[in-house]
Design a protein around this motif. Structure first.
Motif, PDB file in Angstrom:
ATOM      1  N   ARG A   1       0.839  -1.201   0.000  1.00 32.01           N
ATOM      2  CA  ARG A   1       0.000   0.000   0.000  1.00 32.01           C
ATOM      3  C   ARG A   1       0.876   1.253   0.000  1.00 32.01           C
ATOM      4  O   ARG A   1       0.629   2.193  -0.762  1.00 32.01           O
ATOM      5  CB  ARG A   1      -0.912  -0.002   1.228  1.00 32.01           C
ATOM      6  CG  ARG A   1      -1.776   1.260   1.368  1.00 32.01           C
ATOM      7  CD  ARG A   1      -2.652   1.229   2.600  1.00 32.01           C
ATOM      8  NE  ARG A   1      -3.696   0.218   2.480  1.00 32.01           N
ATOM      9  CZ  ARG A   1      -3.701  -0.943   3.132  1.00 32.01           C
ATOM     10  NH1 ARG A   1      -2.701  -1.251   3.952  1.00 32.01           N
ATOM     11  NH2 ARG A   1      -4.692  -1.802   2.982  1.00 32.01           N
TER      12      ARG A   1
ATOM     13  N   THR B   1      -7.183   0.416  -0.503  1.00 33.45           N
ATOM     14  CA  THR B   1      -7.911   0.051   0.711  1.00 33.45           C
ATOM     15  C   THR B   1      -8.428  -1.377   0.650  1.00 33.45           C
ATOM     16  O   THR B   1      -8.936  -1.888   1.646  1.00 33.45           O
ATOM     17  CB  THR B   1      -9.107   1.000   0.935  1.00 33.45           C
ATOM     18  OG1 THR B   1     -10.085   0.799  -0.111  1.00 33.45           O
ATOM     19  CG2 THR B   1      -8.655   2.449   0.938  1.00 33.45           C
ATOM     20  N   CYS B   2      -8.282  -2.016  -0.514  1.00 29.76           N
ATOM     21  CA  CYS B   2      -8.806  -3.367  -0.697  1.00 29.76           C
ATOM     22  C   CYS B   2      -7.671  -4.387  -0.532  1.00 29.76           C
ATOM     23  O   CYS B   2      -6.767  -4.455  -1.363  1.00 29.76           O
ATOM     24  CB  CYS B   2      -9.446  -3.505  -2.075  1.00 29.76           C
ATOM     25  SG  CYS B   2     -10.087  -5.167  -2.415  1.00 29.76           S
TER      26      CYS B   2
ATOM     27  N   SER C   1      -3.063   4.507 -10.527  1.00 32.35           N
ATOM     28  CA  SER C   1      -4.076   5.314  -9.840  1.00 32.35           C
ATOM     29  C   SER C   1      -5.397   4.570  -9.731  1.00 32.35           C
ATOM     30  O   SER C   1      -6.236   4.891  -8.885  1.00 32.35           O
ATOM     31  CB  SER C   1      -4.278   6.646 -10.560  1.00 32.35           C
ATOM     32  OG  SER C   1      -4.825   6.444 -11.861  1.00 32.35           O
TER      33      SER C   1
ATOM     34  N   GLU D   1       1.157   4.130  -3.029  1.00 32.79           N
ATOM     35  CA  GLU D   1       0.874   5.531  -2.745  1.00 32.79           C
ATOM     36  C   GLU D   1       2.071   6.410  -3.113  1.00 32.79           C
ATOM     37  O   GLU D   1       1.913   7.514  -3.650  1.00 32.79           O
ATOM     38  CB  GLU D   1       0.512   5.700  -1.267  1.00 32.79           C
ATOM     39  CG  GLU D   1      -0.855   5.115  -0.924  1.00 32.79           C
ATOM     40  CD  GLU D   1      -1.143   5.154   0.568  1.00 32.79           C
ATOM     41  OE1 GLU D   1      -0.184   5.356   1.362  1.00 32.79           O
ATOM     42  OE2 GLU D   1      -2.315   4.967   0.951  1.00 32.79           O
TER      43      GLU D   1
ATOM     44  N   ASP E   1      -7.129   0.210  -5.953  1.00 34.80           N
ATOM     45  CA  ASP E   1      -7.785   0.554  -4.693  1.00 34.80           C
ATOM     46  C   ASP E   1      -6.918   0.043  -3.546  1.00 34.80           C
ATOM     47  O   ASP E   1      -6.953  -1.142  -3.200  1.00 34.80           O
ATOM     48  CB  ASP E   1      -9.174  -0.078  -4.641  1.00 34.80           C
ATOM     49  CG  ASP E   1      -9.936   0.278  -3.372  1.00 34.80           C
ATOM     50  OD1 ASP E   1      -9.362   0.980  -2.506  1.00 34.80           O
ATOM     51  OD2 ASP E   1     -11.092  -0.160  -3.230  1.00 34.80           O
TER      52      ASP E   1
END
Length: 201
Positions: A21, A52-53, A47, A25, A50
């Protein structure tokens, strides 16, 4: 050549680092701020992840592992020696020659962590050379000579086939676009080296 130095460093990181993650980012931040237009496809692919997944992150990690690490047969080994040696073996003559280039440029490489002829290491080396040319004008001719010779003898020699294998083997968009972007970067470097004089970039 600063724009190409940034691109080389960015792609190097994608090959060397696991797609966590935090890494994704960071890549998105760099692509937004510093990346040239030809990296737009890669920017869009990253981009669209996801972060958060957990399932998506696990799929990306497995893709990276399957393509570049193992444990099964690696479809696109990220080491130059495998592509250029008759027996497709690691740590062959290309490995030794790459180390000689690193030493010529005054770099010390810890080959226990990353092989010297790993695609990420080679891309990063050229990024360092191009960046140093802007920072050390008194050494520009020497650095330009090393950069040109290294590109011709190594990156240009094997990365196009490696990237083709990567695009064919990848199942996720991030790594398919990484392959295409890598080819485009090599092509742009080739054009830039051809367009300039023999000693000054």
């Amino acid at each position: 050549m600063n724009d190409l130095s940034v691109s080389l460093g960015m792609l190097s990181s994608l090959y060397l680092c696991k797609p966590s993650r935090e890494a994704i980012e960071r890549w998105n931040s760099l692509l937004t701020v510093e990346a040239p237009d030809f990296m737009a496809e890669l920017r869009g692919a990253l981009s669209g992840v996801d972060v958060t997944c957990e399932a998506i992150l696990e799929d990306l990690l497995w893709e990276h592992t399957r393509l570049f690490v193992g444990p099964y047969k690696i479809p696109c080994p990220p080491w130059e020696s495998v592509y250029t040696s008759p027996g497709r073996l690691m740590m062959q003559s290309a490995f030794d020659d790459v180390l000689d280039f690193y030493r010529e440029a005054g770099l010390v490489v810890n080959t226990q962590e990353v092989m010297a002829d790993h695609v990420g290491a080679e891309l990063n080396f050229l990024a360092v050379l191009l960046r140093r040319m802007g920072e050390q004008p008194d050494k520009q001719v020497l650095l330009a000579s090393i950069a040109r010779r290294f590109f011709e003898a190594h990156l240009k020699n094997w990365i196009p086939q490696f990237a083709k294998d990567l695009e064919e083997a990848a199942t996720l968009l991030v790594y398919k676009t990484l392959a295409r972007t890598t080819v485009e970067l090599v092509n742009r470097l080739d054009c830039r080296f051809r367009a300039i004089g023999p000693d000054v970039l």
